[in-house]
Design an enzyme around this catalytic site. Structure first.
Site, PDB file in Angstrom:
ATOM      1  N   ALA A  69       0.849  -1.188   0.000  1.00  0.00           N
ATOM      2  CA  ALA A  69       0.000   0.000   0.000  1.00  0.00           C
ATOM      3  C   ALA A  69       0.888   1.243   0.000  1.00  0.00           C
ATOM      4  O   ALA A  69       2.106   1.160   0.220  1.00  0.00           O
ATOM      5  CB  ALA A  69      -0.914  -0.013   1.219  1.00  0.00           C
TER       6      ALA A  69
ATOM      7  N   GLN B 161       1.472   3.750   2.023  1.00  0.00           N
ATOM      8  CA  GLN B 161       2.291   3.981   3.209  1.00  0.00           C
ATOM      9  C   GLN B 161       2.877   2.671   3.755  1.00  0.00           C
ATOM     10  O   GLN B 161       2.820   2.374   4.945  1.00  0.00           O
ATOM     11  CB  GLN B 161       1.476   4.695   4.280  1.00  0.00           C
ATOM     12  N   SER B 162       3.454   1.894   2.874  1.00  0.00           N
ATOM     13  CA  SER B 162       3.988   0.580   3.235  1.00  0.00           C
ATOM     14  C   SER B 162       5.282   0.684   4.037  1.00  0.00           C
ATOM     15  O   SER B 162       6.287   1.215   3.559  1.00  0.00           O
ATOM     16  CB  SER B 162       4.249  -0.230   1.962  1.00  0.00           C
ATOM     17  N   ASN B 163       5.252   0.148   5.251  1.00  0.00           N
ATOM     18  CA  ASN B 163       6.480   0.033   6.046  1.00  0.00           C
ATOM     19  C   ASN B 163       7.450  -0.941   5.392  1.00  0.00           C
ATOM     20  O   ASN B 163       8.668  -0.771   5.440  1.00  0.00           O
ATOM     21  CB  ASN B 163       6.156  -0.445   7.456  1.00  0.00           C
TER      22      ASN B 163
ATOM     23  N   ALA C 281       7.854  -1.552   2.188  1.00  0.00           N
ATOM     24  CA  ALA C 281       8.543  -0.935   1.059  1.00  0.00           C
ATOM     25  C   ALA C 281       9.717  -0.098   1.535  1.00  0.00           C
ATOM     26  O   ALA C 281      10.807  -0.136   0.950  1.00  0.00           O
ATOM     27  CB  ALA C 281       7.556  -0.083   0.256  1.00  0.00           C
TER      28      ALA C 281
END
Length: 332
Positions: free
Chosen positions: A73, A75-77, A79
């Site tokens: 998504a 706001q992917s942690n 990523a």
């Protein structure tokens, strides 16, 4: 459980602390509360994906890869941590971000984790909500391969049997900490999403016959779908590490009562949990995973799920960078 036979790199500051939460314990008048600080894993601000990436990047390098591809998504942690891991090992990083969360603020796609993704030099491509993101990632891998690159695709959340090894290892680490301190742990509670963290924990704790029950609080899917996903991956992971006895279906529990409107959409309970953890324990939770996980723990205590003589560990999976993308919700 011999994990040294799997390819691995060093990324994680381990063991992460196991700390008491005396103020929340008193405030909630419930069981004895502790927190396993996997927000302190070190890589790019920390978080649970660092443990998974030790094995995923190890596998990528063993295959001669020069580019990491992943998806998540906006706001992917995951990523963010993947981008940082690529930097440490001189690899390129391609990130696909799904516009999964509706009604976001104007700066949602530029602040928080996205800002850090760009700081780490990753290439970012956005996709509409509902896209088959793993398929999109594999398609991108083929494009890079056609250009002569050597891509390695990391699924969302790093959640496959390779990534789940990170939380098999965490389970062993937690058992050792409990043994060293004489702490009897009854439950480990955490937010569960892409399934890899819970799958690894279940495989590791059950495989070690620890007696510690894992209680997942789903952040996205209803109970039946989340439990099915976790059990499938936990069973695959257990087989991968050589646990011969298999896993009982009852070892996987994922509570679906705290999802709210959907992934990345904090509930009133999520906001309360973030505020209580910050103001009473100095802990920064995030609105997507750890905030919902803590909301579940607080709700379960208020419902009388746990007794006062039990010891409950909350796994803090990190993610505070996303707080900056949720200012409107937090300061409303």
């Amino acid at each position: 459980m011999n994990l040294s036979r799997f390819s691995r790199v060093k990324l994680c500051h381990a063991p992460t602390p196991l700390e008491a939460m005396p103020n929340l314990t008193r405030l909630l008048d419930g069981p004895q509360l502790f927190v396993k600080r996997d927000d302190c894993t070190g890589l790019a601000g920390g978080g649970n994906k660092t443990r998974k990436l030790e094995f995923l990047v190890g596998d990528a390098l063993a295959q001669g890869a020069d580019t990491l591809i992943t998806q998540g998504a906006v706001q992917s942690n995951h990523a963010r941590q993947t981008a940082a891991a690529a930097c440490k090992f001189g690899m390129a990083c391609e990130i696909l971000l799904e516009r999964r969360v509706p009604g976001t603020a104007a700066d949602y796609e530029t602040t928080g984790n996205v800002l850090l993704d760009r700081l780490f030099g990753s290439s970012i491509g956005f996709r509409p909500g509902g896209t088959d993101m793993n398929a999109a990632g594999l398609e991108l891998a083929e494009e890079i391969r056609a250009r002569g690159g050597k891509p390695y695709f990391v699924p969302g959340g790093g959640s496959n049997r390779v990534g789940a090894l990170g939380y098999v290892n965490c389970a062993v680490e937690l058992i050792q900490q409990a043994n060293d301190t004489g702490l009897r742990i009854d439950y480990l509670v955490h937010g569960t999403g892409s399934a890899g963290t819970q799958a690894g924990l279940v495989a590791g704790l059950e495989g070690c016959n620890s007696g510690i029950k894992v209680y997942g609080v789903s952040v996205r899917q209803p109970k039946d779908k989340q439990e099915e996903a976790v059990y499938r991956l936990a069973s695959e992971t257990a087989e991968y590490v050589g646990i011969k006895s298999g896993l009982a279906r009852g070892s996987v529990v994922a509570d679906g009562d705290y999802v709210g409107a959907g992934y990345g959409q904090p509930t009133a309970g999520t906001i309360e949990a973030i505020e209580l953890a910050a103001r009473h324990e100095g802990l920064l939770l995030d609105p997507v995973y750890s905030g919902k996980g803590m909301a579940g723990l607080i709700g379960l205590i208020r419902q009388g799920k746990f007794t006062k003589d039990q010891n409950i560990v909350f796994l803090h999976t990190g993610g505070s960078a996303a707080l900056f993308a949720y200012q409107d919700a937090l300061l409303a």
